[in-house]
Design a protein around this motif. Structure first.
Motif, short mmCIF file in Angstrom:
data_model
loop_
_atom_site.label_atom_id
_atom_site.label_comp_id
_atom_site.label_asym_id
_atom_site.label_seq_id
_atom_site.Cartn_x
_atom_site.Cartn_y
_atom_site.Cartn_z
N THR A 254 -12.89 -0.41 21.69
CA THR A 254 -12.76 -1.98 21.55
C THR A 254 -13.75 -2.63 20.38
OG1 THR A 254 -14.08 -2.56 23.33
CG2 THR A 254 -12.00 -2.31 23.93
N LEU A 255 -14.76 -1.98 20.07
CA LEU A 255 -15.81 -2.36 19.42
C LEU A 255 -15.55 -1.93 17.84
CD1 LEU A 255 -18.73 -2.61 21.62
CD2 LEU A 255 -17.59 -4.47 20.95
N THR A 256 -15.04 -0.79 17.49
CA THR A 256 -14.92 -0.17 16.26
C THR A 256 -13.54 0.01 15.78
OG1 THR A 256 -14.89 1.98 16.99
CG2 THR A 256 -17.20 1.15 16.87
N GLU A 257 -13.48 -0.17 14.53
CA GLU A 257 -12.05 0.15 13.94
C GLU A 257 -11.67 1.56 13.99
OE1 GLU A 257 -9.91 -0.03 9.52
OE2 GLU A 257 -11.92 -1.11 10.10
N GLN A 258 -12.45 2.46 14.13
CA GLN A 258 -11.97 3.97 14.14
C GLN A 258 -12.07 4.40 15.49
OE1 GLN A 258 -15.04 2.76 12.83
NE2 GLN A 258 -16.61 3.91 13.92
N GLU A 259 -12.58 3.34 16.32
CA GLU A 259 -12.41 3.91 17.83
C GLU A 259 -13.26 4.96 18.30
OE1 GLU A 259 -8.43 4.34 19.04
OE2 GLU A 259 -8.18 2.11 18.88
N LEU B 57 -27.62 -0.03 5.71
CA LEU B 57 -26.46 -0.18 6.54
C LEU B 57 -26.87 -0.48 7.92
CD1 LEU B 57 -25.21 3.63 5.98
CD2 LEU B 57 -24.20 1.70 4.83
N PRO B 58 -25.99 -1.90 8.18
CA PRO B 58 -26.09 -2.30 9.59
C PRO B 58 -25.41 -1.47 10.64
CG PRO B 58 -24.23 -3.48 8.36
CD PRO B 58 -24.91 -2.36 7.30
N ASP B 59 -25.90 -1.70 11.96
CA ASP B 59 -25.20 -0.96 12.99
C ASP B 59 -23.85 -1.24 13.29
OD1 ASP B 59 -27.50 0.86 13.70
OD2 ASP B 59 -28.40 -0.91 15.23
N THR B 60 -23.12 -0.16 13.47
CA THR B 60 -21.68 -0.50 13.86
C THR B 60 -21.78 -0.97 15.28
OG1 THR B 60 -21.09 1.71 12.93
CG2 THR B 60 -19.53 0.88 14.78
N PRO B 61 -20.90 -2.42 15.61
CA PRO B 61 -21.01 -2.97 16.83
C PRO B 61 -21.23 -2.08 17.97
CG PRO B 61 -19.34 -3.76 15.39
CD PRO B 61 -19.85 -2.67 14.72
N GLY B 62 -22.09 -2.00 18.79
CA GLY B 62 -22.45 -1.22 19.98
C GLY B 62 -23.03 -0.08 19.68
N TYR B 63 -23.09 0.20 18.67
CA TYR B 63 -24.11 1.61 18.59
C TYR B 63 -25.34 1.74 18.90
CZ TYR B 63 -25.69 5.76 15.86
OH TYR B 63 -26.21 6.84 15.58
N PHE B 64 -26.02 0.38 18.90
CA PHE B 64 -27.54 0.58 19.13
C PHE B 64 -27.71 0.88 20.71
CE2 PHE B 64 -31.21 -1.60 21.37
CZ PHE B 64 -32.20 -0.90 20.56
N GLU B 65 -26.81 0.02 21.44
CA GLU B 65 -26.97 0.14 22.95
C GLU B 65 -26.38 1.69 23.61
OE1 GLU B 65 -24.04 -3.33 22.26
OE2 GLU B 65 -25.82 -2.22 21.49
N ASN B 66 -25.38 1.84 22.88
CA ASN B 66 -24.45 3.19 23.20
C ASN B 66 -24.79 4.37 22.65
OD1 ASN B 66 -22.67 1.47 24.99
ND2 ASN B 66 -21.81 0.60 23.15
N VAL B 67 -25.40 4.48 21.40
CA VAL B 67 -25.71 5.69 21.07
C VAL B 67 -27.23 5.59 20.60
CG1 VAL B 67 -25.32 7.12 19.12
CG2 VAL B 67 -23.49 5.73 19.76
N ALA B 68 -27.72 4.99 19.85
CA ALA B 68 -29.04 4.88 19.16
C ALA B 68 -30.10 5.11 20.26
CB ALA B 68 -29.34 3.79 17.98
#
Length: 234
Positions: free
Chosen positions: A72-77, A149-160
């Motif tokens: 839901t947060l990224t274009e590429q899913e 490069l800014p974070d992809t939405p949700g990347y920090f809390e879910n990945v980084a």
């Protein structure tokens, strides 16, 4: 000496003449400015900075993370797994360090996954790991102005940040048998002011390393610890 920062680490002398500094972390404030401060301290003419990010593999070959939030947060899913060592060309990274150490007296390495790479850790003389909590890390990461490069939405809390916690735990495990690893908490308010805290931080790294453990300390480890040049107290 090669100094590396995992959220902060110090790497080892490749030769008696070479010093190196590595910076890294889940947010860019400290690794960038700490690297520049150590470069200034050691002398810009004799010091170079190598950024771990220069050795990232391309998106085509980096593993994808199909996290539910990405749908839901990224274009590429999906997210690209850029916070695991498999995303780095480690051999090229190591070769660059060795090459630069022949040219410069001091080599500063900037990267957040240094302690995940045995090939890089084996060069280490001393490792300082900077720690910080989720809220502080997120706030500082979002406030950064000098990262392209800014974070992809949700990347920090879910990945980084989850990756950072895994890397931190691995560093703690290493520290139980490796006396060259030290931890510094940069969540404290005194680390908010860049100009004042970086110099204070530099002094703490160079002059005041502390080894903490909740395990029984073997005699051999104690001997290594007290003999290590980074240790001023027990």
């Amino acid at each position: 000496m090669i100094l590396s920062f995992f959220v902060l680490t110090i790497l080892k002398k490749i030769t008696d003449e070479v010093q190196g500094v590595c910076t890294g972390g889940v947010h860019e404030f400290w690794k960038i400015h700490a690297a520049k401060e150590f470069q200034r301290y050691f002398g810009a003419a004799e010091t170079t900075i190598i950024n771990q990010d220069e050795f990232y593999k391309t998106e085509e070959v980096v593993e994808k993370i199909y996290h539910p939030a990405a749908v839901t947060l990224t274009e590429q899913e999906y997210y690209w797994s850029f916070d695991e060592k498999e995303a780095i060309n480690i051999d090229q990274f190591k070769e660059r360090i060795l090459q630069e150490s022949k040219v410069f007296k001091n080599v500063i390495i900037d990267g957040n996954m240094i302690t995940e790479m045995d090939e890089i850790v084996e060069l280490c003389d001393q490792i300082v790991v900077l720690t910080l909590d989720f809220k502080t890390c997120r706030r500082r990461r979002e406030a950064r102005m000098d990262y392209v490069l800014p974070d992809t939405p949700g990347y920090f809390e879910n990945v980084a940040f989850p990756a950072y916690l895994r890397h931190l735990e691995n560093a703690r495990k290493r520290s139980r048998t490796d006396p060259k690893i030290t931890f510094i908490d940069v969540s404290e308010p005194r680390f908010e002011n860049k100009c004042e805290s970086i110099q204070d931080f530099r002094g703490q790294i160079l002059n005041d390393h502390i080894k903490l453990t909740d395990l029984r300390i073997e005699v051999g480890l104690v001997d290594q610890l007290v003999r290590h040049p980074s240790c001023g107290a027990m």
